[in-house]
Design a protein around this motif. Structure first.
Motif, short mmCIF file in Angstrom:
data_model
loop_
_atom_site.label_atom_id
_atom_site.label_comp_id
_atom_site.label_asym_id
_atom_site.label_seq_id
_atom_site.Cartn_x
_atom_site.Cartn_y
_atom_site.Cartn_z
N SER A 114 24.86 -2.89 -7.24
CA SER A 114 25.25 -4.28 -7.55
C SER A 114 26.64 -4.36 -8.17
N LEU A 115 27.00 -3.38 -8.99
CA LEU A 115 28.35 -3.37 -9.56
C LEU A 115 29.41 -3.20 -8.49
N LEU A 116 29.08 -2.42 -7.46
CA LEU A 116 30.03 -2.21 -6.35
C LEU A 116 30.12 -3.43 -5.44
N LEU A 117 29.03 -4.17 -5.32
CA LEU A 117 28.97 -5.26 -4.33
C LEU A 117 29.14 -6.66 -4.92
N ILE A 118 29.14 -6.77 -6.25
CA ILE A 118 29.09 -8.11 -6.84
C ILE A 118 30.30 -8.96 -6.48
N LYS A 119 31.50 -8.39 -6.50
CA LYS A 119 32.69 -9.21 -6.22
C LYS A 119 32.71 -9.72 -4.78
#
Length: 458
Positions: A114-119
């Motif tokens: 999620s940290l990699l995909l959130i933006k």
């Protein structure tokens, strides 16, 4: 703690008493949690519409993440109550330990992904400029602490599985109440803005999480013995949890998909104002379903224990009593909405611009209130299927109601008969009532088969 607790005795006793005693604490906890969600929105709204939009953008993403924890929670709740009904405490212990290990691993995977995909995900959803940055400020804090929310959710389910609804209520309520008071401190006193809202949410969730951790691993005052030293995955327990949990997670997701589709019908029938009416009315209806959602967790636990004990009569009693209880609640809440529809609509339309949707909102509340009495037939049947380990049937009931029946009747009334915005409300109600009949009929056949099955085993 190895001796029977009051919660375990409750699960193994009178099913009617167990439904009431387990439902009331969870109904209370969910009501308090709803008040927190309302207060959180009010505090954030003071920062301006961009901040409110930023958190609104992240909310559905967070709900998808939590749906995994909810699924595991429903699975372990059902499995633990089944094993307690069988009087197989060791297997119940193994199920609890397996669920905690599973949530730890899943939290790590979800945090990293999620940290990699959130933006890019927020961009895909339409977040731009200030809203995008504010949403990232908020989400990047929350996402580092996914473990807190997931462990709290699953730990709460373990407590419910052993009949300890009061402590489950304390963990949820204390965290929610704390958050109401921490929000203004972090947002305005410390001048952290949306970041403050995120920190307040994490601290509050962590307090509830710590309570569960303390009961499990420090005080060790639960019926189940949860010791993760020298832990090994119990494959049968894992299979049982996932067979119920995976369908439950998809059921949660299907409801989000259905709301998205129903929003599109409201847009087609009434434009942007139609969506405003639907969103406002549906919040009220969701508030009305909170007592039933709390009661449904009790149904899963009590039915699970009866199923584990191979007691079909007790299982049937629990299911039918819960439906009568939920139907009475639904009638009461429906009556209140019908009596005070104008007053409720005024809350959402007090501004001069908001008055334009007042009449449509009153009409929507009047029709959608009819949704509530039929809800327990499907919701509690779905919970009953989860309690007996039939996760696929539970998922089928949810999809049949949300994506099949409600969407079909909305499409029929809006696109074919061109009824207009009221066609959306009647489509939801007719779809729900159709599902109620199908779900209840199906439950009777399943319980009848279980009676024969248990008699043959006995």
């Amino acid at each position: 703690m190895s001796q029977k607790t009051k919660g375990v005795e409750l699960l193994l006793g009178d099913p009617r008493r167990a439904i009431i005693k387990l439902a009331i604490p969870m109904m209370t906890a969910m009501f308090v949690q709803t008040l927190y969600n309302l207060a959180d929105g009010i505090w954030v709204a003071g920062l301006g519409p961009e901040a409110l939009a930023a958190i609104g953008m992240f909310f559905p993403i967070f709900m998808i993440i939590l749906s995994f924890a909810a699924g595991i929670g429903i699975g372990v709740n059902a499995v633990i109550s089944q094993k307690i009904g069988m009087k197989d405490k060791n297997s119940a212990d193994e199920a609890a330990k397996t669920a905690i290990f599973l949530v730890l691993v899943l939290s790590l995977i979800l945090t990293i992904s999620s940290l990699l995909l959130i933006k890019p995900t927020l961009r895909l959803m339409g977040a731009r400029d200030d809203v995008l940055q504010l949403s990232l400020d908020y989400s990047n804090i929350i996402l580092y602490f996914i473990i807190v929310f997931m462990f709290g959710n699953v730990g709460n389910a373990i407590l419910r599985g052993e009949g300890d609804a009061k402590r489950a209520m304390y963990a949820i309520s204390i965290g929610s109440i704390l958050n109401i008071f921490l929000d203004p401190v972090f947002i305005y006193t410390f001048k952290l803005g949306v970041k403050g809202a995120a920190y307040a949410t994490i601290i509050s969730a962590a307090v509830g999480c710590f309570l569960i951790f303390y009961w499990f691993f420090i005080k060790k005052s639960t019926y189940l013995s949860i010791d993760l030293r020298n832990f090994r995955i119990n494959l049968p327990a894992l299979k049982d949890i996932l067979s119920i949990g995976i369908p439950a997670s998809f059921a949660q997701l299907s409801m989000s998909v259905a709301i998205f589709i129903l929003n599109s019908f409201a847009t087609r029938a009434g434009g942007q104002l139609g969506v405003a009416v639907f969103t406002s009315a549906w919040r009220v209806i969701n508030l009305g379903t909170i007592p039933m959602i709390g009661a449904s967790t009790a149904v899963t636990s009590v039915v699970g224990a009866a199923y584990g004990a191979r007691d079909a009569k007790k299982l049937e009693t629990a299911h039918l009593f819960a439906i009568r209880f939920g139907f009475f609640l639904g009638l009461c809440i429906m009556t209140l909405i019908l009596l005070f529809a104008k007053q409720i609509a005024f809350i959402f339309t007090y501004s001069q611009r908001g008055q334009i949707i007042f009449k449509d909102l009153v009409d929507a509340l009047m029709v959608l209130s009819l949704f509530l009495p039929g809800t327990p037939f499907g919701m509690f049947t779905s919970a009953m299927f989860q309690g007996i380990g039939h996760g696929g049937k539970s998922l089928a009931i949810t999809i049949f109601r949300t994506i099949v029946m409600q969407v079909f009747f909305c499409w029929l009334l809006v696109n074919v008969f061109q009824v207009g915005l009221s066609g959306v409300w009647w489509g939801i109600v007719i779809g729900n009532l159709t599902n109620a009949v199908v779900a209840f009929t199906w439950s009777r056949f399943v319980i009848k088969d279980l009676k024969v099955q248990f008699q043959n085993l006995g």
